[in-house]
Design a protein around this motif. Structure first.
Motif, PDB file in Angstrom:
ATOM      1  N   ILE A  20      49.820  46.780  36.879  1.00  0.00           N
ATOM      2  CA  ILE A  20      49.728  46.426  38.293  1.00  0.00           C
ATOM      3  C   ILE A  20      48.251  46.419  38.637  1.00  0.00           C
ATOM      4  O   ILE A  20      47.535  47.384  38.355  1.00  0.00           O
ATOM      5  CB  ILE A  20      50.478  47.434  39.177  1.00  0.00           C
ATOM      6  N   VAL A  21      47.774  45.325  39.227  1.00  0.00           N
ATOM      7  CA  VAL A  21      46.367  45.171  39.561  1.00  0.00           C
ATOM      8  C   VAL A  21      46.227  45.145  41.087  1.00  0.00           C
ATOM      9  O   VAL A  21      46.948  44.424  41.773  1.00  0.00           O
ATOM     10  CB  VAL A  21      45.803  43.863  38.957  1.00  0.00           C
ATOM     11  N   TYR A  22      45.297  45.947  41.596  1.00  0.00           N
ATOM     12  CA  TYR A  22      45.093  46.065  43.027  1.00  0.00           C
ATOM     13  C   TYR A  22      43.786  45.414  43.438  1.00  0.00           C
ATOM     14  O   TYR A  22      42.865  45.289  42.650  1.00  0.00           O
ATOM     15  CB  TYR A  22      45.089  47.541  43.437  1.00  0.00           C
ATOM     16  N   GLY A  23      43.700  45.010  44.689  1.00  0.00           N
ATOM     17  CA  GLY A  23      42.502  44.390  45.233  1.00  0.00           C
ATOM     18  C   GLY A  23      42.714  42.904  45.446  1.00  0.00           C
ATOM     19  O   GLY A  23      43.771  42.352  45.146  1.00  0.00           O
ATOM     20  N   MET A  24      41.708  42.244  45.982  1.00  0.00           N
ATOM     21  CA  MET A  24      41.781  40.812  46.245  1.00  0.00           C
ATOM     22  C   MET A  24      41.710  40.048  44.920  1.00  0.00           C
ATOM     23  O   MET A  24      40.728  40.145  44.198  1.00  0.00           O
ATOM     24  CB  MET A  24      40.637  40.381  47.153  1.00  0.00           C
ATOM     25  N   PRO A  25      42.763  39.305  44.569  1.00  0.00           N
ATOM     26  CA  PRO A  25      42.780  38.635  43.260  1.00  0.00           C
ATOM     27  C   PRO A  25      41.947  37.353  43.239  1.00  0.00           C
ATOM     28  O   PRO A  25      41.993  36.558  44.167  1.00  0.00           O
ATOM     29  CB  PRO A  25      44.260  38.315  43.053  1.00  0.00           C
ATOM     30  N   ALA A  26      41.210  37.182  42.168  1.00  0.00           N
ATOM     31  CA  ALA A  26      40.502  35.928  41.913  1.00  0.00           C
ATOM     32  C   ALA A  26      41.527  34.915  41.402  1.00  0.00           C
ATOM     33  O   ALA A  26      42.634  35.283  41.003  1.00  0.00           O
ATOM     34  CB  ALA A  26      39.408  36.157  40.867  1.00  0.00           C
ATOM     35  N   PRO A  27      41.193  33.624  41.402  1.00  0.00           N
ATOM     36  CA  PRO A  27      42.147  32.599  40.954  1.00  0.00           C
ATOM     37  C   PRO A  27      42.713  32.838  39.558  1.00  0.00           C
ATOM     38  O   PRO A  27      43.903  32.618  39.333  1.00  0.00           O
ATOM     39  CB  PRO A  27      41.325  31.313  40.997  1.00  0.00           C
ATOM     40  N   ASP A  28      41.893  33.316  38.619  1.00  0.00           N
ATOM     41  CA  ASP A  28      42.405  33.544  37.263  1.00  0.00           C
ATOM     42  C   ASP A  28      43.432  34.678  37.250  1.00  0.00           C
ATOM     43  O   ASP A  28      44.417  34.629  36.508  1.00  0.00           O
ATOM     44  CB  ASP A  28      41.279  33.808  36.267  1.00  0.00           C
ATOM     45  N   LEU A  29      43.252  35.672  38.089  1.00  0.00           N
ATOM     46  CA  LEU A  29      44.210  36.768  38.179  1.00  0.00           C
ATOM     47  C   LEU A  29      45.521  36.293  38.812  1.00  0.00           C
ATOM     48  O   LEU A  29      46.601  36.684  38.391  1.00  0.00           O
ATOM     49  CB  LEU A  29      43.620  37.925  38.979  1.00  0.00           C
ATOM     50  N   GLN A  30      45.428  35.404  39.778  1.00  0.00           N
ATOM     51  CA  GLN A  30      46.629  34.827  40.376  1.00  0.00           C
ATOM     52  C   GLN A  30      47.412  34.030  39.334  1.00  0.00           C
ATOM     53  O   GLN A  30      48.646  34.084  39.296  1.00  0.00           O
ATOM     54  CB  GLN A  30      46.263  33.937  41.556  1.00  0.00           C
ATOM     55  N   GLU A  31      46.716  33.326  38.469  1.00  0.00           N
ATOM     56  CA  GLU A  31      47.372  32.569  37.392  1.00  0.00           C
ATOM     57  C   GLU A  31      48.060  33.515  36.413  1.00  0.00           C
ATOM     58  O   GLU A  31      49.180  33.241  35.962  1.00  0.00           O
ATOM     59  CB  GLU A  31      46.358  31.687  36.670  1.00  0.00           C
ATOM     60  N   GLN A  32      47.414  34.638  36.086  1.00  0.00           N
ATOM     61  CA  GLN A  32      48.041  35.633  35.198  1.00  0.00           C
ATOM     62  C   GLN A  32      49.314  36.180  35.839  1.00  0.00           C
ATOM     63  O   GLN A  32      50.311  36.389  35.152  1.00  0.00           O
ATOM     64  CB  GLN A  32      47.075  36.772  34.896  1.00  0.00           C
TER      65      GLN A  32
END
Length: 68
Positions: A20-32
């Motif tokens: 689980i990843v917290y914080g404002m996601p960058a576009p690459d994290l949204q894709e993951q």
């Protein structure tokens, strides 16, 4: 637990567990997240937030050795 071993879900014993990843996601994290590789935990972070998510049963839990 060694780096090569993946933690299992304490609820259903599945190995289909992702961080689980917290914080404002960058576009690459949204894709993951769309690929089911990570779960987005939101932007509000506390000391009580779980580390892992089970894709099979939906449980959220702490890594072995961390608090919880």
């Amino acid at each position: 637990m060694g780096r090569d071993q993946k933690q299992k879900c304490p609820n259903c014993n599945s190995s289909n567990v992702i961080p689980i990843v917290y914080g404002m996601p960058a576009p690459d994290l949204q894709e993951q997240a769309e690929r089911g590789e990570v779960k987005l935990g939101g932007c509000v972070v506390t000391d009580e937030d779980p580390d892992l998510y089970c894709n099979d049963c939906g449980s959220e839990f702490y890594q072995e050795g961390s608090k919880g």
